[in-house]
Design a protein around this motif. Structure first.
Motif, PDB file in Angstrom:
ATOM      1  N   MET A 261      43.620  32.336  34.913  1.00 21.99           N
ATOM      2  CA  MET A 261      43.934  31.482  35.968  1.00 21.99           C
ATOM      3  C   MET A 261      44.033  31.417  37.456  1.00 21.99           C
ATOM      4  SD  MET A 261      47.526  30.232  34.451  1.00 21.99           S
ATOM      5  CE  MET A 261      48.819  30.634  35.868  1.00 21.99           C
ATOM      6  N   GLN A 262      43.574  30.753  38.269  1.00 20.81           N
ATOM      7  CA  GLN A 262      42.341  30.008  38.847  1.00 20.81           C
ATOM      8  C   GLN A 262      43.716  31.403  40.617  1.00 20.81           C
ATOM      9  OE1 GLN A 262      40.854  26.602  40.557  1.00 20.81           O
ATOM     10  NE2 GLN A 262      41.521  25.951  38.154  1.00 20.81           N
ATOM     11  N   ARG A 263      45.220  31.195  40.401  1.00 20.80           N
ATOM     12  CA  ARG A 263      46.093  31.194  41.410  1.00 20.80           C
ATOM     13  C   ARG A 263      46.150  32.694  41.386  1.00 20.80           C
ATOM     14  NH1 ARG A 263      52.224  29.614  41.377  1.00 20.80           N
ATOM     15  NH2 ARG A 263      53.061  31.083  43.355  1.00 20.80           N
ATOM     16  N   GLU A 264      45.609  33.395  39.851  1.00 17.23           N
ATOM     17  CA  GLU A 264      46.021  35.060  40.696  1.00 17.23           C
ATOM     18  C   GLU A 264      44.114  35.585  40.571  1.00 17.23           C
ATOM     19  OE1 GLU A 264      46.937  38.565  38.936  1.00 17.23           O
ATOM     20  OE2 GLU A 264      48.490  36.718  39.402  1.00 17.23           O
ATOM     21  N   VAL A 265      42.942  34.243  40.022  1.00 18.25           N
ATOM     22  CA  VAL A 265      41.836  35.605  40.603  1.00 18.25           C
ATOM     23  C   VAL A 265      42.274  35.597  42.374  1.00 18.25           C
ATOM     24  CG1 VAL A 265      39.512  34.413  41.089  1.00 18.25           C
ATOM     25  CG2 VAL A 265      40.819  34.096  39.004  1.00 18.25           C
ATOM     26  N   ILE A 266      43.081  33.970  42.938  1.00 21.02           N
ATOM     27  CA  ILE A 266      42.410  34.059  44.244  1.00 21.02           C
ATOM     28  C   ILE A 266      43.801  35.161  45.018  1.00 21.02           C
ATOM     29  CG2 ILE A 266      44.090  32.816  46.483  1.00 21.02           C
ATOM     30  CD1 ILE A 266      41.018  32.101  45.463  1.00 21.02           C
ATOM     31  N   ARG A 267      45.284  35.410  44.129  1.00 19.54           N
ATOM     32  CA  ARG A 267      46.465  36.614  44.650  1.00 19.54           C
ATOM     33  C   ARG A 267      45.781  37.910  44.329  1.00 19.54           C
ATOM     34  NH1 ARG A 267      51.778  35.743  41.383  1.00 19.54           N
ATOM     35  NH2 ARG A 267      52.728  34.202  42.263  1.00 19.54           N
ATOM     36  N   ARG A 268      44.626  38.619  43.200  1.00 19.62           N
ATOM     37  CA  ARG A 268      43.357  39.045  43.320  1.00 19.62           C
ATOM     38  C   ARG A 268      42.529  39.811  44.498  1.00 19.62           C
ATOM     39  NH1 ARG A 268      41.753  39.074  37.042  1.00 19.62           N
ATOM     40  NH2 ARG A 268      40.433  40.985  37.821  1.00 19.62           N
ATOM     41  N   PHE A 269      41.985  38.354  44.573  1.00 21.80           N
ATOM     42  CA  PHE A 269      41.364  38.392  45.807  1.00 21.80           C
ATOM     43  C   PHE A 269      41.617  38.892  47.339  1.00 21.80           C
ATOM     44  CE2 PHE A 269      38.992  36.222  50.080  1.00 21.80           C
ATOM     45  CZ  PHE A 269      38.432  36.678  49.442  1.00 21.80           C
ATOM     46  N   MET A 270      43.128  38.566  47.429  1.00 21.17           N
ATOM     47  CA  MET A 270      44.122  38.508  48.378  1.00 21.17           C
ATOM     48  C   MET A 270      44.533  39.819  48.687  1.00 21.17           C
ATOM     49  SD  MET A 270      43.822  35.650  50.268  1.00 21.17           S
ATOM     50  CE  MET A 270      44.917  35.349  51.733  1.00 21.17           C
TER      51      MET A 270
END
Ligand SMILES: [Zn+2]
Length: 288
Positions: free
Chosen positions: A1-10
């Motif tokens: 999930m793209q959103r999860e990637v961004i969350r992990r990145f953040m």
């Protein structure tokens, strides 16, 4: 999930002890096969150059569909069939939908600069944030979900410019049934300076979380008006927590049972704090 990637990145950005570029490198490595910012940018430019068209690069490589009506907010990225949130727009009409709630605002041409700014913020993220926090705090029943039990799913936004309250949720209800039939949220523009900066003693988001707790409870609890004030206020304070805001009050109330008892049947800040303490006490004891 793209959103999860961004969350992990953040999350990685927050957690890393590195600074600046090195922090970005680390965060990228934490959630992808990219070995850092240089590698990412190289690949990005390479794919752009190699694509048969700009549109193909955007859609295939970036997941950006400029014709979809999507603003590109990360919230909507993984749900391409759903209407996307407009994260920076002013509502197109005098009402907008939000998780089952219809929010009515005054016509834009009747509002001044500050009022328009307030509507914009409510529309774009503040109200949604408050509703999510409330549902997360209190469970599925505390929403305006059409499948739920709310007896009213409309909220009127109103502006006032005086009074010693920052914002105030009000409700009307049927005397016969105790069911709430109308909800309103008054916002006091006296707490904004000329630039539109909020000047209240706590953030507007927390005030909103408190007031919307009243609104959500009133919509879902029959005879909400009959609940003791310290329960209503105690739970509303529980939504955002007041250990910082009312610290000295909590300290002094907790040091004297008689004062604490009196506070429950008083009004204003001490009653709010006492109600909050009561709910915390209940939660703690009941969980033992
Ligand atoms: Zn309240």
């Amino acid at each position: 999930m793209q959103r999860e990637v961004i969350r992990r990145f953040m999350r990685a950005l927050v957690e890393t002890p590195s600074i600046g570029r090195a922090a970005v490198d680390e965060a990228l490595r934490a959630c992808s096969n990219f070995d850092g910012l240089d590698g990412l940018i190289d690949r990005f430019l390479f794919d752009c150059e190699r694509a048969s068209s700009a549109e193909k690069f955007l859609i295939d490589k970036c997941g950006i569909d400029l014709d979809s009506g999507d603003t590109g907010s990360i919230i909507g990225v993984d749900t391409s069939s759903v209407v996307k949130p407009n994260v920076v727009d002013y509502p197109a009409t005098t009402s907008f939908e939000l998780d089952g709630l219809t929010v009515n605002v005054p016509p834009q041409n009747t509002l001044d600069k500050i009022q328009r700014l307030i509507v914009r913020n409510l529309y774009n993220w503040q109200l949604k944030g408050a509703l999510e926090l409330i549902q997360e705090s209190y469970g599925e029943n505390y929403s305006f979900d059409p499948r739920g039990a709310a007896t009213v799913r409309e909220l009127e936004i109103k502006f006032v410019s005086s009074g010693n309250f920052m914002a105030r949720a009000g409700h009307r209800y049927m005397l016969k049934t105790g069911a709430t039939s109308a909800l309103a949220l008054q916002i006091n523009t006296a707490y904004y300076d000329a630039d539109g900066t909020w000047t209240g003693e706590i953030s507007f988001e927390r005030v909103l979380a408190h007031e919307m707790t009243h609104a959500v409870m009133a919509a879902n609890i029959i005879h909400y008006a009959e609940l003791p004030a310290y329960i209503k206020e105690g739970i509303a304070e529980l939504t955002h927590g007041i250990n910082d805001q009312r610290r000295s009050m909590i300290e002094s109330l907790s040091s004297d049972a008689a004062t604490l008892r009196a506070a429950l049947s008083s009004s204003g800040g001490t009653m709010y704090a006492a109600g909050y303490m009561l709910m915390r006490y209940f939660a703690r004891q009941a969980a033992r």
